[in-house]
Structures are given as C-alpha cells and as structure tokens.
Design an enzyme around this catalytic site. Structure first.
Site, PDB file in Angstrom:
ATOM      1  N   PHE A  41     -48.159  31.353 -23.429  1.00 31.37           N
ATOM      2  CA  PHE A  41     -48.160  31.801 -24.818  1.00 31.37           C
ATOM      3  C   PHE A  41     -48.253  30.580 -25.717  1.00 31.37           C
ATOM      4  CE2 PHE A  41     -46.358  32.938 -28.916  1.00 31.37           C
ATOM      5  CZ  PHE A  41     -47.088  34.076 -29.205  1.00 31.37           C
TER       6      PHE A  41
ATOM      7  N   ASP B 284     -46.736  22.137 -24.370  1.00 30.93           N
ATOM      8  CA  ASP B 284     -46.244  22.983 -25.458  1.00 30.93           C
ATOM      9  C   ASP B 284     -44.752  23.187 -25.212  1.00 30.93           C
ATOM     10  OD1 ASP B 284     -45.357  25.144 -26.943  1.00 30.93           O
ATOM     11  OD2 ASP B 284     -47.203  26.318 -26.710  1.00 30.93           O
TER      12      ASP B 284
ATOM     13  N   LYS C 145     -40.312  25.820 -33.288  1.00 32.49           N
ATOM     14  CA  LYS C 145     -39.085  26.626 -33.238  1.00 32.49           C
ATOM     15  C   LYS C 145     -37.788  25.892 -33.638  1.00 32.49           C
ATOM     16  CE  LYS C 145     -40.552  30.578 -30.676  1.00 32.49           C
ATOM     17  NZ  LYS C 145     -41.844  30.548 -29.978  1.00 32.49           N
TER      18      LYS C 145
HETATM   19  C1  LIG Z   1     -43.289  30.658 -30.250  1.00 30.49           C
HETATM   20  C2  LIG Z   1     -44.245  29.880 -29.484  1.00 30.49           C
HETATM   21  C3  LIG Z   1     -45.472  29.465 -30.023  1.00 30.49           C
HETATM   22  C4  LIG Z   1     -45.925  29.892 -31.382  1.00 30.49           C
HETATM   23  O1  LIG Z   1     -45.123  29.407 -32.414  1.00 30.49           O
HETATM   24  P1  LIG Z   1     -45.186  30.094 -33.854  1.00 30.49           P
HETATM   25  O2  LIG Z   1     -44.275  29.242 -34.685  1.00 30.49           O
HETATM   26  O3  LIG Z   1     -44.709  31.490 -33.692  1.00 30.49           O
HETATM   27  O4  LIG Z   1     -46.594  30.037 -34.298  1.00 30.49           O
HETATM   28  C5  LIG Z   1     -46.282  28.665 -29.255  1.00 30.49           C
HETATM   29  N1  LIG Z   1     -45.918  28.290 -28.020  1.00 30.49           N
HETATM   30  C6  LIG Z   1     -44.761  28.670 -27.470  1.00 30.49           C
HETATM   31  C7  LIG Z   1     -44.416  28.196 -26.103  1.00 30.49           C
HETATM   32  C8  LIG Z   1     -43.893  29.484 -28.173  1.00 30.49           C
HETATM   33  O5  LIG Z   1     -42.758  29.899 -27.603  1.00 30.49           O
END
Ligand SMILES: *Cc1c(COP(=O)(O)O)cnc(C)c1O
Length: 415
Positions: free
Chosen positions: A139, A224, A253
């Site tokens: 994701f 990420d 986050k």
């Molecule tokens: C939440 C998340 C995103 C996206 O972040 P947003 O601030 O919602 O755009 C991308 N990568 C990972 C692993 C995430 O958990």
C-alpha cells in the site's frame, strides 16, 4: 445535543460516503485514551492508523505547536523555513539520509520518491529507465500515481487508466523480484513491514538480497516507512532492524503525531538530484508541521520510545497468544514492536465492532487481519486490558463460527 447520532446524521448528509458508515465521533483524547461525543471512553489501539505514536495530545507536541502558531504559521518555500531546516538536520542525524524534502502526506512523499528515482536514472542513463518494482499486497497511497504503485487490485479497479511504469513482485521472494528487473528498471519500492497488507514483514535476508541487487545494477532501493517507521517496530526506523539502509525513505503518519507532514529522505546518491523547479508543494514542510515533528523526534529519542515499543509489543503478543491459545479461528498472531496482526480464518469486521462496543478501538485489514497499533506510550496495564477484550470478543466469534459450522454440517447430513 451534539452527540454521536448528531454527527452521524451530519456526516451522512454532508460528507462523501467513501469511508463507509461510521457510528463514533471522537472528540477528545489523552495518552492512549479517547472519548466520543456521547462521553464514552475507549482505549485507542489503532492510534489514528499508527499516527498518534506518542499518544493523543502529548504535552511537548501541543506546546511546540501552540508556540509556533503564535509566531508564524506559513510563509511558502520561497523563503527558508527555520523549523524545516532544523527538522531536516535532525532526520539526517538520526538516519542514513543526507538530505530531506517535505510534503503533506504519505502518498505525496511516495510520489516524490518515484519522481526522484526516475530523475536519478534519467540524469545518469538517459530516457527509458523509468520502471519501479513494487510488491503485491503493498500500500503506497491513494493518488493516481500511488494506486498504480500499490499492488492491490481493490484500490485500483474503476480508476483506469493508471500510471504506467510499475511492475509487481512478491515480498519475501527474491526470484520474483529479479524476474521483473529489466533494462527499464530504475528502482524497487517496498514497505519493510506491510501495514495495510496485513502486518507482513520483509525478511532481513530479502532486504539484504534486494540491497545487493540494487547496488549491482545501480537501482534505487526505496523504503516506504510511512506506517512501520517512527518507533513503531522497536527502532526509530524499521530499516534499522535489519541494518539494510535504503537509498530513499518516506515517512509520514507518525512524524507529526497528527499534524499532516510527510518526509522524503535521500541518501548520498539522491541528495542533489532535485534541482530548482523539479519538485515542490505549497504547504510542504510548513512551520507548524515541522515544529510538531521536531518535538516528536525529541520525545521519541529522549524518552527511549522505540525501545518501549519493542518491549510492549512483546508483552502484548505474549498475552494475546496466552489468552487465545487453541482458539480455532485464530490462524496466526504476528508482528514486530507495536505493530501486531491477528489473522483470523473468518472475516474480522464484526470483531472490530464488538471491540468498540466494549471500549477498545482496533481495525481490520485485508478482510481478516485484526490490526493492533496502539500508541507507543501505552502502559502494560492498558495492553493487558486490550488483550483481554480482544480475546473475549474473538472467543465469542469462535463460538459463533463453531455453531455455524455445526449447522452447515447438519444441513449436509440432512440432504
Ligand atoms: C498510510 C500509508 C500511505 C499513504 O499515506 P497518506 O498520508 O494516507 O497518503 C503510504 N504508505 C503506507 C505504507 C501507508 O501506511
């Protein structure tokens, strides 16, 4: 009275229904606890999806925000933003990075990572080397670019045409990644621990294998760490668990503990790639968000929060395992630090609802994994209470599943 029902009605009439039906309006928080508009208290074991890692309204962050709000809230990146420069230095000191760039969300910094990897390759090798390999079940966000990068059909369907230039491989299967590499590849992007994908960690061996392959072919390794970073996994950054450093890392986050901010961190190879005009955003690295993030990093490092997360995580999973030993619908309890998944053999949506009814907030991902992400400052007592509620609710669910199976069995006997 402005209670849950009032806000539910308002939301139903005025908000687009993309988040589905919701019953709880949270209006106040402190530490690991939150209160809804009816005055009910909950233990928050989701922490805003791994955002409130220092808990709700930590005094140091609140103070930093208030002080900054009184001084300067926004100027644009036409001028040096003092807390932004300080934050970049801090992130570089604490990680592999040599330079940083800021934006407002996870999706946005991941977009930045893709642009950075493509530009690095273009500058060095010319056009045609633009593909990025991502993992199935990953994701990376909700923009058109990032749903294209995300290896899950459900976030992509209905939004075609998607952005081209992504290929998908299996996490923890080096051969499947190697099979996607070609002369068109410029990078490999993955979450060291998949969050939305159901709390699945990349093994240290895979990370080492990817690092070697990236070095051999001059591909950029992108981590990420938007969900698994910021102390969640027992180190400030998840990559520090394996010792395999990426070339590019994204954070968002928990970096601002609730203030929207994303950071793109670049190592030696990518430090100077973005030249003036190559990238930017109006709000990115704004004074308020950076002041919050600076306070977050101070708290994290001075109070040993990542180590606390490692200890509490072990305790929580230990209790969950003890309390749910032999429970037939529990397929696996896994995790790292305070990132825990309880995989069920049946859908988990009802478990989430029943936990909330008993005063515990958790969430369900990929349909059957109960995702447990408490603030890292959670106490052992709070973990004990949460584990008790989860075990009770799952035992009830187990009972229901058993009854259903018996009924189905009897049905078959009759026909
Ligand atoms: C939440 C998340 C995103 C996206 O972040 P947003 O601030 O919602 O755009 C991308 N990568 C990972 C692993 C995430 O958990």
């Amino acid at each position: 009275m402005k209670d849950n029902a009032y806000y539910k009605d308002l939301a139903a009439r005025c908000l687009m229904p993309n988040y589905g039906e919701r019953d709880i309006a949270l209006v106040r928080g402190e530490g690991a606890r939150v209160w809804d508009a009816d005055g009910r208290e909950y233990l928050d074991f989701l922490a805003g999806i791994s955002v409130n890692n220092l808990g709700h309204c930590p005094p140091a962050v609140v103070e930093a925000l208030c002080a900054q709000a009184r001084q300067l809230m926004h100027t644009s990146n036409f001028y040096i933003i003092a807390p932004q420069a300080e934050l970049a230095r801090r992130l570089c000191e604490l990680s592999f990075a040599e330079r940083c760039l800021f934006a407002n969300s996870g999706a946005e910094v991941n977009e930045g990572a893709v642009k950075l990897a493509r530009l690095y390759s273009k500058r060095k090798y010319g056009a045609g080397r633009h593909e990025i390999i991502t993992m199935r079940n990953s994701f990376h966000g909700r923009t058109i670019g990032m749903i294209s990068a995300t290896g899950q059909e459900k976030v992509r369907k209905d939004f075609e045409p998607l952005l081209e230039g992504f290929r998908y491989a299996d996490l923890n299967n080096l051969d499947s990644v190697l099979a996607q590499i070609s002369g068109a590849t410029c990078g490999i992007m993955l979450e060291p621990v998949q969050g939305e994908g159901g709390i699945i960690a990349a093994s240290a061996a895979i990370l080492r294998g990817l690092r070697e392959e990236c070095d051999r072919r001059d591909l950029l390794l992108i981590f990420d760490e938007i969900q698994c970073g910021m102390g969640r996994c027992g180190k400030l950054f998840a990559y520090q668990l394996s010792g395999v450093a990426p070339d590019i890392m994204t954070l968002a986050k928990a970096l601002g503990n609730g203030m929207p901010i994303g950071a793109l961190l670049g190592g030696a190879k990518t430090a100077d790639i973005f030249t003036p005009g190559a990238h930017g955003t109006t709000f990115g690295g704004n004074p308020l968000a950076c002041a919050a993030a600076l306070a977050v990093l101070d708290e994290m490092t001075s109070r040993g929060i990542p180590e606390l997360s490692a200890r509490r995580g072990e305790f929580l999973r230990g209790r969950l395992r003890e309390l749910m030993a032999g429970c037939a619908i529990v397929r696996e309890i896994r995790g790292i630090g305070l990132m825990t998944g309880v995989e069920l053999t049946c859908p988990g949506a009802d478990v989430v609802k029943k936990c909330a009814a008993r005063g515990l907030l958790v969430n369900c991902t990929v349909g059957c994994v109960i995702r447990i992400l408490p603030p890292l400052i959670v106490t052992e007592d709070e973990c004990e209470r949460a584990a008790g509620i989860i075990a009770e609710v799952i035992a009830d669910e187990n009972e229901l599943q058993q009854q259903k199976e018996n009924q189905d069995h009897n049905q078959r006997e009759l026909t």
